[in-house]
Enzyme design. Structure first.
Site, PDB file in Angstrom:
ATOM      1  N   GLU A 256       0.824  -1.217   0.000  1.00 49.45           N
ATOM      2  CA  GLU A 256       0.000   0.000   0.000  1.00 49.45           C
ATOM      3  C   GLU A 256       0.858   1.268   0.000  1.00 49.45           C
ATOM      4  O   GLU A 256       0.837   2.059   0.949  1.00 49.45           O
ATOM      5  CB  GLU A 256      -0.963  -0.028   1.194  1.00 49.45           C
ATOM      6  CG  GLU A 256      -1.939  -1.201   1.105  1.00 49.45           C
ATOM      7  CD  GLU A 256      -2.964  -1.250   2.229  1.00 49.45           C
ATOM      8  OE1 GLU A 256      -2.821  -0.493   3.199  1.00 49.45           O
ATOM      9  OE2 GLU A 256      -3.903  -2.056   2.118  1.00 49.45           O
ATOM     10  N   GLU A 361      -4.547  -9.068  -0.758  1.00 53.23           N
ATOM     11  CA  GLU A 361      -4.912  -8.891   0.659  1.00 53.23           C
ATOM     12  C   GLU A 361      -6.384  -8.547   0.791  1.00 53.23           C
ATOM     13  O   GLU A 361      -6.905  -7.696   0.069  1.00 53.23           O
ATOM     14  CB  GLU A 361      -4.080  -7.784   1.319  1.00 53.23           C
ATOM     15  CG  GLU A 361      -4.367  -7.662   2.830  1.00 53.23           C
ATOM     16  CD  GLU A 361      -3.567  -6.548   3.501  1.00 53.23           C
ATOM     17  OE1 GLU A 361      -2.366  -6.428   3.203  1.00 53.23           O
ATOM     18  OE2 GLU A 361      -4.151  -5.811   4.308  1.00 53.23           O
TER      19      GLU A 361
END
Length: 519
Positions: A256, A361
């Protein structure tokens, strides 16, 4: 409220299953605050009833439902007509992406929770995730050093200004919480496990903020010594795991990366934008991996962030041939899927069809209610819906987050508690299979690596029914259908264009997920 019962009619090729002998252990159901869980302990845990061998005249259906069915297996004989109003047409002549498989992450938190249980239960959990008798997971995600699902900040070289990385070492967490369970998963998967690594942050001394936790980026010029050292850090990590008998299939340069600009971010991160990631791959990381015998065949996945980055992030990187030569795939997280429709994934695939797309994820319980909800069907349905939407838009595989957490949803160093497929109750020496676990089974058990998504057309349908179809390597076909309606069962007719007059009758119950296998 009046409950409407109905039948699901399957128009399928004459098929069935023979040689079926082995029976399963049913779910030991326990009613919790939010629904039904399956309890496992040292003496008992439910198992999945085997599919059996395909023969003429029958189909096999597995059902998981809010009311308590957990991979319940039934066999169906065919009929020749149907009056169902909702029709599902399966067309194996129209193919899409090849499926890569499913998996979960080997976090510190998962390993810590495993060690609260006896050895036999630990082995049972790994078997039920990674063996052919279990979910058949083939992917394992491994955080490089600490993430929020650790108990403290740590890197593999916390010695400031060690640009030669002479103090680089794996840590206790690797040797106790990750490596032992990775090796067991490798063994029970019979060599099919594919590992990919992801860093949350560089060592603090390499970062502008001086902390692994919170916003910041690497110090200095993008070709400078901090960036050069960070590229070599990756190589050192893979060499260290190779020395332990573990080799990796892939990596993402950063978890991220867009969170690294957020001044209020609460756990480990490191900022890259798309152009920074492109330059890092092109000039430093890609060449460093290619030059090392341990890492020369390593696959790189870009983005490893939300769908909102598509298609911009891949455009920036893959339009540069010098960067694109090192890239194999695009990684996605699910946390902001509500912002952009799944069609943006198809748009990205259409622009870059030679690069696989992997969902890397997902977890429930991250907001607004943090932590596990034992027995929650709504969270299981959230998984099923996202799996259908993602895979229906060219995602080739889907990887869950922590494979096990505690009753609080941790441990987590910043109390960012979430849910998981398995929740351990260390005091009682037992763990609970959330409905999510069996939803994952409905997909991973019957959609194997190498299978191909095929065309699924649903007409005159209720908005509450959605699904996918697949052609498997052994010639069977798998159909997965989700009924999101809380009250109604639905009549649905599923037909195969190769055998339109072969029909199977069954009920898709309210709040249920069914998997149908036929030939």
């Amino acid at each position: 409220m009046l409950k409407v019962s109905a039948c699901l009619f399957l128009f399928l090729g004459l098929a069935g299953f023979s040689g079926f002998e082995s029976k399963s252990l049913p779910c030991s159901q326990v009613q919790k605050d939010h629904g039904i869980v399956c309890r496992c302990n040292a003496t008992y845990c439910d198992t999945i009833e085997p599919l059996g061998t395909v023969t003429d005249g029958k189909a096999v259906v597995y059902t998981t439902s809010k009311k308590g069915k957990r991979m319940d297996r039934t066999e169906l004989k065919h009929s020749t007509s149907s009056n169902a109003k909702t029709k599902v047409y399966v067309n194996g002549t129209q193919t899409y992406q090849q499926i890569m498989g499913f998996g979960a992450a080997f976090t510190d938190a998962a390993g810590i929770n495993m060690l609260t249980l006896p050895q036999a239960m630990q082995d049972q959990i790994i078997q039920q995730y990674f063996s052919d008798d279990g979910l058949g997971y083939v992917f394992g995600r491994v955080p490089m050093a600490s993430c929020d699902f650790s108990t403290h900040e740590y890197s593999y070289d916390d010695v400031a200004f060690d640009f030669q990385l002479t103090k680089f070492n794996l840590t206790m967490e690797d040797f106790q919480y990750k490596i032992p369970f990775i090796k067991k998963a490798m063994a029970v998967s019979n060599g099919k496990l594919k590992l990919f690594a992801t860093p949350w942050s560089s060592p603090a001394w390499m970062k502008t903020s001086g902390r692994m936790i919170g916003a910041g980026e690497l110090i200095g010029d993008q070709n400078g010594k901090y960036y050069q050292t960070w590229a070599q850090y990756f190589v050192k990590f893979f060499e260290a795991y190779h020395a332990q008998g573990i080799d990796f299939w892939s990596l993402t340069p950063q978890n991220e990366p867009t969170t690294g600009i957020d001044p209020f971010w609460k756990w480990q991160t490191l900022y890259f934008d798309a152009s920074m990631e492109r330059n890092f791959i092109k000039k430093l990381l890609g060449p460093a991996l290619a030059a090392n015998p341990v890492t020369k065949n390593m696959k790189i996945m870009i983005n490893d962030d939300q769908r909102i980055n598509l298609p911009h992030w891949p455009k920036v990187i893959l339009s540069d041939p010098m960067a694109a030569q090192y890239v194999n795939g695009i990684a996605l997280h699910w946390y902001e899927d509500f912002i952009d429709p799944a069609t943006v994934v198809t748009e990205t695939h259409n622009l870059y069809p030679d690069y696989f797309i992997l969902a890397t994820e997902a977890c429930a319980g991250y907001e607004p209610a943090l932590g596990p909800k034992l027995g929650s069907w709504s969270r299981a349905e959230q998984y099923a819906n996202d799996l259908i939407k993602d895979i229906g838009n060219w995602v080739a595989g889907w990887v869950d987050w922590n494979y096990m957490l505690d009753l609080q949803g941790g441990p987590n160093l910043v109390k960012n508690f979430v849910d998981a497929t398995l929740i351990v109750n260390a005091t009682a020496q037992e763990y609970y299979k959330q409905p999510i676990w069996h939803v994952m089974a409905q997909f991973s058990k019957f959609i194997k690596p190498g299978s191909t998504r095929i065309q699924t057309t649903i007409i005159e349908k209720s908005v509450d029914v959605e699904g996918l179809s697949f052609l498997n390597a052994d010639g069977t076909k798998t159909v997965v259908l989700l009924n999101k309606n809380e009250v109604l069962d639905f009549e649905v007719a599923v037909s195969d264009v190769l055998a339109p007059n072969v029909i199977y009758d069954l009920t898709i119950q309210a709040n249920s997920l069914v998997t149908i296998v036929y030939k």
